[in-house]
Design a protein around this motif. Structure first.
Motif, short mmCIF file in Angstrom:
data_model
loop_
_atom_site.label_atom_id
_atom_site.label_comp_id
_atom_site.label_asym_id
_atom_site.label_seq_id
_atom_site.Cartn_x
_atom_site.Cartn_y
_atom_site.Cartn_z
N THR B 34 -2.72 -16.76 -51.00
CA THR B 34 -3.18 -16.87 -49.61
C THR B 34 -2.07 -16.49 -48.64
N ARG B 35 -0.84 -16.86 -48.99
CA ARG B 35 0.23 -16.48 -48.09
C ARG B 35 0.73 -15.06 -48.39
N VAL B 36 0.81 -14.76 -49.67
CA VAL B 36 1.30 -13.43 -50.05
C VAL B 36 0.40 -12.35 -49.43
N VAL B 98 -5.08 -29.57 -45.84
CA VAL B 98 -4.65 -28.19 -45.63
C VAL B 98 -5.83 -27.31 -45.22
N ALA B 99 -5.68 -26.56 -44.17
CA ALA B 99 -6.61 -25.50 -43.79
C ALA B 99 -8.07 -25.90 -43.94
N ASP B 100 -8.84 -25.04 -44.60
CA ASP B 100 -10.27 -25.26 -44.77
C ASP B 100 -10.64 -25.10 -46.24
N LEU B 102 -12.21 -22.93 -47.95
CA LEU B 102 -12.02 -21.60 -48.53
C LEU B 102 -10.58 -21.39 -48.93
N VAL B 103 -9.66 -21.78 -48.07
CA VAL B 103 -8.24 -21.62 -48.39
C VAL B 103 -7.87 -22.58 -49.51
N ARG B 104 -8.34 -23.80 -49.44
CA ARG B 104 -7.96 -24.80 -50.45
C ARG B 104 -8.46 -24.44 -51.85
N LYS B 106 -8.40 -21.60 -53.14
CA LYS B 106 -7.54 -20.57 -53.73
C LYS B 106 -6.09 -21.01 -53.77
N ALA B 107 -5.64 -21.62 -52.69
CA ALA B 107 -4.22 -21.92 -52.55
C ALA B 107 -3.78 -23.00 -53.54
N THR B 108 -2.57 -22.86 -54.06
CA THR B 108 -2.06 -23.82 -55.04
C THR B 108 -1.12 -24.82 -54.37
N VAL B 109 -0.98 -25.96 -55.05
CA VAL B 109 -0.04 -26.98 -54.59
C VAL B 109 1.39 -26.43 -54.69
N VAL B 110 1.67 -25.79 -55.82
CA VAL B 110 3.02 -25.24 -56.00
C VAL B 110 3.31 -24.19 -54.93
N GLY B 111 2.37 -23.28 -54.71
CA GLY B 111 2.57 -22.24 -53.69
C GLY B 111 2.81 -22.86 -52.32
N VAL B 113 4.22 -25.72 -51.63
CA VAL B 113 5.56 -26.31 -51.54
C VAL B 113 6.63 -25.22 -51.58
N VAL B 114 6.43 -24.23 -52.44
CA VAL B 114 7.43 -23.15 -52.57
C VAL B 114 7.51 -22.32 -51.28
N ASN B 115 6.38 -22.20 -50.62
CA ASN B 115 6.33 -21.55 -49.31
C ASN B 115 7.43 -22.05 -48.37
N ALA B 116 7.61 -23.38 -48.41
CA ALA B 116 8.63 -24.05 -47.57
C ALA B 116 8.50 -23.70 -46.09
N PRO B 118 7.37 -24.39 -42.17
CA PRO B 118 7.46 -25.61 -41.37
C PRO B 118 6.12 -26.34 -41.25
N TYR B 119 5.02 -25.69 -41.60
CA TYR B 119 3.75 -26.40 -41.45
C TYR B 119 3.21 -26.93 -42.78
N SER B 120 4.02 -26.86 -43.82
CA SER B 120 3.51 -27.26 -45.13
C SER B 120 3.07 -28.72 -45.16
N SER B 121 1.86 -28.93 -45.64
CA SER B 121 1.30 -30.27 -45.68
C SER B 121 1.67 -31.02 -46.96
N MET B 122 2.04 -30.32 -48.01
CA MET B 122 2.34 -30.97 -49.29
C MET B 122 3.79 -31.44 -49.39
N ALA B 157 15.18 -23.47 -53.83
CA ALA B 157 16.34 -23.35 -54.72
C ALA B 157 16.09 -22.55 -56.00
N GLN B 158 14.84 -22.24 -56.30
CA GLN B 158 14.67 -21.42 -57.51
C GLN B 158 15.13 -20.00 -57.23
N ARG B 159 15.68 -19.35 -58.27
CA ARG B 159 16.16 -17.98 -58.06
C ARG B 159 14.99 -17.00 -58.11
N ASP B 161 14.30 -14.70 -60.01
CA ASP B 161 13.76 -14.41 -61.35
C ASP B 161 13.24 -15.67 -62.03
N GLU B 162 13.10 -16.73 -61.26
CA GLU B 162 12.59 -17.98 -61.84
C GLU B 162 11.20 -18.29 -61.30
N LEU B 163 10.44 -18.92 -62.18
CA LEU B 163 9.09 -19.30 -61.80
C LEU B 163 8.99 -20.82 -61.80
C1 LIG Z 1 -6.02 -19.99 -42.37
C2 LIG Z 1 -4.89 -20.71 -43.05
C3 LIG Z 1 -4.64 -22.02 -42.71
C4 LIG Z 1 -3.62 -22.74 -43.34
N1 LIG Z 1 -3.41 -24.03 -43.00
C5 LIG Z 1 -2.45 -24.75 -43.66
C6 LIG Z 1 -2.24 -26.14 -43.43
O1 LIG Z 1 -2.96 -26.76 -42.65
N2 LIG Z 1 -1.25 -26.76 -44.09
C7 LIG Z 1 -0.45 -26.10 -44.98
O2 LIG Z 1 0.41 -26.71 -45.58
N3 LIG Z 1 -0.65 -24.81 -45.23
C8 LIG Z 1 -1.61 -24.10 -44.59
N4 LIG Z 1 -1.80 -22.80 -44.90
C9 LIG Z 1 -0.92 -22.17 -45.87
C10 LIG Z 1 -1.47 -22.32 -47.27
O3 LIG Z 1 -1.61 -23.66 -47.59
C11 LIG Z 1 -0.52 -21.68 -48.19
O4 LIG Z 1 -0.61 -20.31 -47.95
C12 LIG Z 1 -0.87 -21.95 -49.65
O5 LIG Z 1 -0.81 -23.30 -49.96
C13 LIG Z 1 0.06 -21.22 -50.53
O6 LIG Z 1 -0.43 -21.33 -51.85
P1 LIG Z 1 -0.82 -20.02 -52.68
O7 LIG Z 1 -1.11 -20.45 -54.06
O8 LIG Z 1 -1.89 -19.27 -52.03
O9 LIG Z 1 0.57 -19.27 -52.58
P2 LIG Z 1 0.90 -17.73 -52.66
O10 LIG Z 1 0.49 -17.02 -51.43
O11 LIG Z 1 0.44 -17.18 -53.95
O12 LIG Z 1 2.46 -17.87 -52.67
C14 LIG Z 1 3.18 -18.46 -51.62
C15 LIG Z 1 4.67 -18.30 -51.84
O13 LIG Z 1 5.11 -19.05 -52.95
C16 LIG Z 1 5.61 -18.23 -53.98
N5 LIG Z 1 5.10 -18.78 -55.23
C17 LIG Z 1 3.80 -19.14 -55.49
N6 LIG Z 1 3.71 -19.70 -56.71
C18 LIG Z 1 4.95 -19.69 -57.22
C19 LIG Z 1 5.50 -20.12 -58.46
N7 LIG Z 1 4.71 -20.70 -59.38
N8 LIG Z 1 6.81 -19.96 -58.66
C20 LIG Z 1 7.60 -19.41 -57.73
N9 LIG Z 1 7.15 -18.97 -56.54
C21 LIG Z 1 5.84 -19.10 -56.31
C22 LIG Z 1 5.12 -16.87 -53.66
O14 LIG Z 1 5.97 -15.86 -54.14
C23 LIG Z 1 5.07 -16.88 -52.16
O15 LIG Z 1 6.34 -16.66 -51.64
C24 LIG Z 1 -2.82 -22.08 -44.30
C25 LIG Z 1 -3.07 -20.76 -44.66
C26 LIG Z 1 -4.11 -20.07 -44.05
C27 LIG Z 1 -4.37 -18.66 -44.48
#
Ligand SMILES: Cc1cc2nc3c(=O)[nH]c(=O)nc-3n(C[C@H](O)[C@H](O)[C@H](O)COP(=O)(O)OP(=O)(O)OC[C@H]3O[C@@H](n4cnc5c(N)ncnc54)[C@H](O)[C@@H]3O)c2cc1C
Lengths: 772, 271
Positions: B34-36, B98-100, B102-104, B106-111, B113-116, B118-122, B157-159, B161-163
């Motif tokens: 979702t963020r990528v 988090v969001a709505d 539709l986003v929830r 698809k979006a992962t908990v790990v993603g 947090v890794v996003n880091a 300022p609006y991260s809810s996790m 803090a992950q590099r 090349d790290e997952l």
């Molecule tokens: C309309 C909208 C509203 C939103 N509202 C909120 C909100 O209210 N609160 C909130 O917290 N967020 C919100 N978000 C952000 C959303 O929650 C994050 O985009 C989502 O949680 C990221 O998860 P993902 O699996 O889609 O990550 P991805 O987009 O797949 O990845 C996000 C980042 O993490 C990295 N990454 C992902 N997985 C791994 C892994 N396993 N190891 C290493 N790096 C990894 C990716 O490289 C990328 O940099 C919103 C987003 C949208 C589009």
């Protein structure tokens, strides 16, 4: 009348509906725009060489190559793209044409443009200052409508004046004078479908266009003037449109795309904006600031109103000058005020430009007038509902332009009483710190802002089986007019609605004409035209039947799909009459029936130099009320309940009318509480996306949205009906503002009322509420 | 229509393969994407290679004395998991805000947090519950504690090349609260999580207050709104120069909100 289902519903929910974006023609090229990176500057050089070298690119056309053509509906102040200088950040300076969209978009980033940057003016108040940078140096040389009067060597595109009575001296003699200032942000229409256009020149010199426009005939008319091409040589197709809200009225990208196609030998060219481009390149709603002053007698009678509007058009005037004018001539709106003084000045700034928006200036004026009058009634200590009842327009009184209100104009007082009762006006409110409940009301009044000559045609033709095809000029932009048209026709002939087909997609060479799809005029104008066409067809049918039955035409009745002699038992199926009646020996009585109709309101006038005249073909009155809940510690406002009461004259389709009411309420609540296009000092948009430009979503608005329709018929309306499309919004922002005052005694003057903004107002006006 | 920039999409089917794809170059991991995708559509991110981890498994939610959420677990999955809701309610609540839907979905908990961002809810829950990130790279697995995980604005803090294979959240006894706050943006301007342990000690975590997440030990706190507000306000005063000031909110308002929202959570827990 019984509601029928929307005639466009199945196409839309099954994904079968085609929009311009879905269309593709052989050999079609895709266009991408090169946009200015400075808000104001001379274009020194455009270097397309790297872009031209890219695989897939066929041509790069610069603004100066097209600068011989000028456009602008009221003032011809723009060329299809910036030529000598750019006037806003994001303004197109060149277009890349390529065989696929990706090549076009990527090549657009490779076009290098050098600018000599000029100082820019972003704030409309700055734009008025002596010595401010001029957005248009040659303003006085532009071709324009007579009534629009730009001031030479200034940024003023037009000043509209309305003078009724003598407001200035009455204000000096009033018992109470209340003054305040108000602002309203520029906002986006945020329609679902960004703009998209395809142009294709036929070898015979005919231009064919497919566009996501509201008003195909206005596109044709304005193109014809700009290109000096006859209207019969221009065919505008409008397939399904994903919303317009005023943003797709008039002529927009069509001219540019037509010229791009011409530049590549007439090949089809398609331009579709991304959402971000749409924020910059497609026009938005004007920004407004206003200074208002109202004078009252101690009994609470409004004696005089003065408002000075400053309207921010952005870099080009487009519809903004007319929006500014309409904001002015609505004057005191639904109030009977003997002395009204309005100046409405529309200025240019170095920002993306503005156009029409649902409500067309009258929405903006309601925020100012309804907030100002609320403040006045509170200061006087008169109940705001009583105050409005006392001062409202009523049969015999005249509007601010001097147009007379009649018995047929609807029951404004009843609208207000119902709106107040249903929102619980006067009943106990359960506030407890930090959550305060308040209620607010506002009146609403609007008629179509149209030139007097605006008109509509309609025709219907019968098929061999007695079904029929109907054509009107209005486009289906989500408002549902096509469904009401089908319903009217089906009822007139007493046949099933599925036997009536209406042209849902338009083609200016075949569809009946209508001036534009704007101003809540569609059912009124096209509905009347269609009913005239029905009458025409019916008289043809009666003529045929009277010969068959050997009776007078007046003795023939049509209904239930049959033609019969009144009071008799003889009847014929419609289908046996409408293509001509065939006798036993093979002779034919009559010939196939084609109904023709048209409509115009003959006694409208232009406004005179004092802003006086009869501009409105019809007026819809209403009243709107809300109950809000304010969290003073965060500034969050929730609308608990909304009641909209409108005198629609006659409700043709209740479901559709309610959709307009509810959709309008959601839109108005959203724009009142959230929406603004945010600019930085350099004129760049900080939120050109739907993440940081917040439009209310399903979870954001309470579903306690109630509509009540009164039905006091309008003598001129089709079956008595009036419009509702724009009216649904008008009073809501002010009703919310009034309710906030009712809740916490804090006066809000600026839209949108975001939580942070309200929190700041509370801190400034009632700091004790924030003490913890 | 916006267009994605061109990139190569890799779809590894196991963890080892995924790790090897990460070596070298301009590579971006996508989970829910979702963020990528959003950043790529806006052309803020222009990766050469996108490694989607959707096919490598790691879809489990493991509940023991801690909660472990693997890399492909969506926010929806966590929010509606019965055991998580019962035993780790702060995690479930944070995910559900988090969001709505539709986003929830698809979006992962790990993603998240890794996003880091300022609006991260996790992130507040991750910090409050002594979270750990399990990370695998070419040189094998390692663990990073939540406290050490956020190294700079938008930086973890992950590099490269790290997952991150999973996140863990420690079980905590006591009372909890979570809230997010939005104004005229889809994204929250601030998220607040609080925990009060059995001994009555309060910890609070914020995202959106400053560029980096904050975890604060507040000690014993009054549970009435007024007392809570005043104490929090005093404590946050130390941070006041670092508070974010941006399009979505001024620093002043954010600071005020942080105090109001925290005090409300404390008051709510006390009831
Ligand atoms: C309309 C909208 C509203 C939103 N509202 C909120 C909100 O209210 N609160 C909130 O917290 N967020 C919100 N978000 C952000 C959303 O929650 C994050 O985009 C989502 O949680 C990221 O998860 P993902 O699996 O889609 O990550 P991805 O987009 O797949 O990845 C996000 C980042 O993490 C990295 N990454 C992902 N997985 C791994 C892994 N396993 N190891 C290493 N790096 C990894 C990716 O490289 C990328 O940099 C919103 C987003 C949208 C589009």
């Amino acid at each position: 009348m019984t509601d029928i289902e929307r005639v466009d519903a199945l196409d839309k929910v099954t994904g079968r509906a085609l929009y311009v974006y879905d269309l593709k023609f052989p050999g079609m090229l895709y266009a991408a725009l090169v946009k200015s990176t400075v808000p104001h500057g001379i274009i020194k050089k455009v270097d397309p060489s790297r872009a031209l070298a890219r695989e897939g690119v066929e041509a790069v056309i610069t603004g100066s190559q097209l600068s011989h053509v000028r456009a602008g509906i009221y003032i011809q102040d723009r060329t299809p793209m910036a030529a000598e200088k750019v006037r806003y950040l994001g303004e197109p300076v060149a277009a890349v044409l390529a065989r696929d969209l990706r090549s076009a978009r990527e090549a657009a980033e490779m076009v290098e443009v050098d600018y000599h940057e000029l100082s820019a003016v972003v704030d409309p108040r700055e734009a008025l200052r002596e010595g401010a940078p001029l957005v248009h140096e040659k303003l006085q040389e532009y071709h324009r409508y007579q009534e629009i009067k730009p001031l030479p060597n200034s940024n003023v595109a037009n000043v509209f004046r309305l003078r009724k009575g003598d407001a200035q001296s009455i204000l000096q003699r009033s018992d109470l004078v209340v003054e305040d200032t108000y602002t309203e942000a520029m906002i986006s229409h945020a329609y679902m479908e960004p703009m998209s256009v395809i142009a294709w020149w036929n070898p015979d010199g005919t231009l064919e266009l497919w566009t996501s426009a509201q008003s195909p005939f206005a596109v044709r008319n304005l193109l014809s003037k700009a290109l000096e091409l006859s209207e019969s040589r221009i065919v505008v197709h409008v397939p399904y449109v994903g919303g317009g809200f005023g943003g797709k009225a008039g002529l927009h990208l069509e001219l540019l795309v037509a010229l791009l196609s011409k530049a590549v030998g007439g090949r089809p060219v398609k331009l579709t904006l991304s959402r971000e481009d749409n924020f910059y390149v497609a026009p938005s709603k004007v920004g407004v600031s206003a200074e208002g002053k109202v004078g009252l007698s101690k009994e609470g009678k409004i004696l005089a109103l003065m408002v000075n509007y400053l309207v921010d058009a952005g870099a080009y005037a487009d519809y903004a000058v007319n929006v500014g004018k309409t904001m002015g001539y609505i004057g005191a709106g639904p109030y009977d005020v003997p002395n009204v003084w309005i100046d409405s000045t529309t200025v240019y700034t170095n920002k993306p430009f503005a156009t029409a928006f649902r409500g067309f200036g009258i929405l903006e004026a309601h925020w100012v007038v309804e907030r100002l009058l609320e403040t006045a009634s509170r200061k006087l200590g008169v109940d705001p509902v009583q105050f409005r009842l006392m001062n409202r327009l009523r049969p015999g009184s005249t509007t601010s332009t001097g147009q007379r209100i009649t018995e047929g104009s609807g029951d404004l007082a009843k609208c207000l009483q119902v709106a107040a009762d249903m929102v619980g006006w006067g009943s106990r409110k359960s506030s407890s710190h930090p959550t305060y409940v308040g209620r607010g009301v506002a009146l609403a009044m609007k008629g179509p802002s149209v030139p007097p000559y605006n008109s509509a045609q309609a025709y219907l033709k019968f098929n061999e089986d007695g079904t029929l095809d109907v054509s009107v000029g209005t486009t289906e932009i989500g408002q549902g007019t096509m469904t009401s048209i089908v319903q009217l026709v089906a009822e007139e002939f007493g046949i099933q609605p599925n036997k009536v087909r209406v042209d849902l997609v338009k083609d200016t060479s075949r569809s009946a004409y209508t001036w534009q799809t704007v101003g809540s005029r569609s059912l009124f104008y096209d509905g009347n035209a269609v009913l005239a066409a029905v009458d025409d067809a019916k008289s043809q049918i009666r003529r045929i039947a009277s010969k068959v039955f050997n009776v007078e035409e007046e003795e023939i009745s049509i209904g239930g799909g049959k033609v019969f002699v009144k009071g008799g038992s003889r009847a014929l199926d419609l289908k046996d009459v409408v293509m001509g009646y065939v006798t036993a020996n093979g002779n034919v009585i009559g010939s196939p029936v084609v109904g023709r109709g048209s409509f115009v309101v003959p006694d409208l006038t232009y406004l005179d130099s004092q802003g006086q005249g009869n501009p409105f073909p019809v007026i819809t009155f209403g009243a709107q009320s809300v109950e809000v809940e304010v969290d003073v510690l965060t500034g969050v406002v929730k609308v608990n309940k909304y009641v909209g009461v409108f005198d629609l004259g006659r409700v043709v389709n209740r479901g559709l009318a309610m959709d307009q009411l509810v959709g309008g309420a959601v839109m108005a609540i959203s724009l009142a509480l959230n929406e603004s296009i945010k600019f930085d000092e350099g004129g760049a948009i900080l939120n050109p996306n739907l993440v940081d430009y917040k439009v209310a979503e399903i979870g954001d608005v309470n579903d306690n949205l109630i509509g009540v329709f009164l039905e006091n018929p309008d003598p001129k309306g089709p079956r008595g009906a009036r419009g509702i499309g724009e009216n649904a919004l008008l009073g809501i922002p002010a009703a919310i503002g009034n309710a906030i005052y009712d809740a916490i005694g804090v006066s809000v003057r600026d839209l949108p009322i975001t939580p942070e903004r309200l929190w700041r107002e509370i801190r400034a006006q009632r700091p004790e509420l924030l003490e913890v | 229509m916006s267009l994605l920039p061109n990139f190569k999409l890799e779809l590894p089917t196991d963890l080892k393969e995924a790790i090897s794809e990460l070596a070298g170059g301009n590579v971006v991991i996508a989970a829910g994407a979702t963020r990528v995708l959003l950043m790529s559509y806006m052309h803020i991110l222009r990766p050469e290679v996108v490694v989607s981890i959707r096919r490598i498994g790691l879809r489990e939610i493991k509940v023991s004395d801690e909660l472990e959420v693997e890399a492909n677990v969506t926010l929806s999955a966590v929010a509606r998991n019965e055991r998580v809701r019962k035993e780790f309610p702060l995690v479930a609540a944070s995910a559900s805000h988090v969001a709505d839907p539709l986003v929830r979905n698809k979006a992962t908990v790990v993603g998240n947090v890794v996003n880091a961002v300022p609006y991260s809810s996790m992130v507040p829950a991750f910090l409050l519950m002594d979270g750990k990130a399990k990370v695998v790279g070419p040189s094998g697995p390692r663990e990073i504690s939540a406290k050490d995980f956020f190294v700079g604005p938008l930086e973890t803090a992950q590099r490269p090349d790290e997952l991150v294979t999973s996140l863990t959240f420690r079980r905590v006894e006591g009372e909890w609260g979570f809230t997010e706050f939005r104004t005229d943006s889809q994204l929250p301007i601030i998220n607040v999580g609080v925990l009060r342990n059995k001994k009555g000690k309060v910890r609070v975590a914020y995202t959106g207050l400053t560029a980096m997440p904050n975890l604060l030990d507040l000690g014993t706190m009054p549970s009435d709104f007024r007392g809570g507000y005043r104490e929090v306000r005093n404590i946050l005063q130390d941070l006041s120069t670092q508070v974010l000031d941006d399009l979505r909110s001024s620093a002043e308002y954010r600071l005020h909100l942080a105090s109001v929202l925290t005090a409300r959570l404390l008051e709510g827990m006390g009831r």
